[in-house]
Design an enzyme around this catalytic site. Sequence first.
Site, short mmCIF file in Angstrom:
data_model
loop_
_atom_site.label_atom_id
_atom_site.label_comp_id
_atom_site.label_asym_id
_atom_site.label_seq_id
_atom_site.Cartn_x
_atom_site.Cartn_y
_atom_site.Cartn_z
N HIS A 78 39.90 40.05 48.62
CA HIS A 78 40.28 41.53 48.54
C HIS A 78 40.25 42.24 49.90
CE1 HIS A 78 41.00 45.35 46.62
NE2 HIS A 78 40.26 45.27 45.77
N ASN A 114 40.55 55.35 48.12
CA ASN A 114 39.09 55.27 48.50
C ASN A 114 39.14 55.63 50.11
OD1 ASN A 114 37.80 54.32 46.45
ND2 ASN A 114 38.54 52.45 46.55
N TYR A 164 38.36 49.01 50.81
CA TYR A 164 37.17 48.37 50.62
C TYR A 164 36.94 47.74 51.95
CZ TYR A 164 37.39 49.57 45.81
OH TYR A 164 37.63 50.37 44.54
N ASN A 168 42.74 48.52 49.34
CA ASN A 168 42.36 49.52 48.60
C ASN A 168 41.02 50.18 49.40
OD1 ASN A 168 44.29 49.11 46.84
ND2 ASN A 168 43.08 48.15 45.15
N THR A 193 39.38 46.50 37.09
CA THR A 193 38.05 46.77 36.97
C THR A 193 37.84 47.43 35.77
OG1 THR A 193 37.62 46.99 39.38
CG2 THR A 193 36.23 48.08 37.88
#
Length: 372
Positions: free
Chosen positions: A182, A242, A187, A185, A29
């Site tokens: 994805h 996260n 999310y 992580n 990112t």
Amino acid sequence: MPHHTASLFDTPKVGAWTLANRIVMAPLTRNRAPQAVPTPLMADYYSQRASAGLIITEATAISQQGQGYADVPGLYAEEQVEAWKPVTQAVHQAGGKIVCQLWHVGRVSHTSLQPHGGQPVAPSAITAKTKTVLIHNGVPEFVDVSAPRALQAYELPDIVHTYVAAARNAIHTAGFDGVEIHAANGYLLDQFLKAGSNQRRDDFGGSVENRTRLVLEVVRAVTDAVGADKVGIRLSPVTPANDAFDPDPQPLFDYLVRELAAFQLAYVHVIEGATGGARTLEDRPFDYTGLRRAYRAAAGKGAWMVNNALTKELALDEVQAGADLVAFGRPFIANPDLVERLRKGKPLAESDRSTWYGGGAKGYTDYPTLKG
């Protein structure tokens, strides 16, 4: 694939593609897409790195609801899809292959980024102990994420459909070679997988079978839409990124990869340890070899990609131990010609951390190659 004398520079067949080498550029990112629209600078950045066997783009939002950070690209509005075309064309002209990472951040967002300033969505109404990036007057600022609301079961089919629409946009219109779902992580999909963020009492919470349900529905729908040989998935069994946490990750992920085996995906991409951090976590032991074994035992044929803090030596060890692909992230920032440097055993340049997130060409497209 036999791995007797496997090297990083073999040309493996992976899904629909034959790759120039086993080295993958991992998603990074960089927050350089104002209003979520890719820019010509991104075409320069990715094409500079096209000697990677495969490029996985920075995480790309499948909807405005899926957006969690300022100035990250999307793949849901026509303007965004059109703006990706020069990027994929530039990579293909440079001889590379590029897949788009499909992203829904779930609870890792901020009301200022959400449609109509609404709450971010999550499996359960539990705020993540993490930060996101907002950009004010060109300056990135880390702020606490907003409190989420729990998704209703009736909303989930629409989220599945949004993944499908983004995958179609990527492959049929924007010119990508494939997509990566994805599911890592911390999310949205990872939030459903892990008990720390999923306390639902319906068909999408509780048992391992229920917590993997949404991920598998997304995989089924996306592979049906664009072909399994153009689809990969990213997993991170134990990363604390996260505020992701599951008290018993091994049976959860062993079950998930056995179920994924049936889809014959192009690849399974596994982050070993903490994303961008330690490869082993004292308090979160995990058997990655066992995970790959579970996938292969269930007749999973997809390439096995490993990721996290790899050096050339570690990457070679992984390939000789049975990994098909090795993903490098941060080294690609300052080394557009990373493949050449690894091939020749040349030293790697260090990236300027202050330019990682946001900004322009500085610290993005201005790193020199060995040739200057």
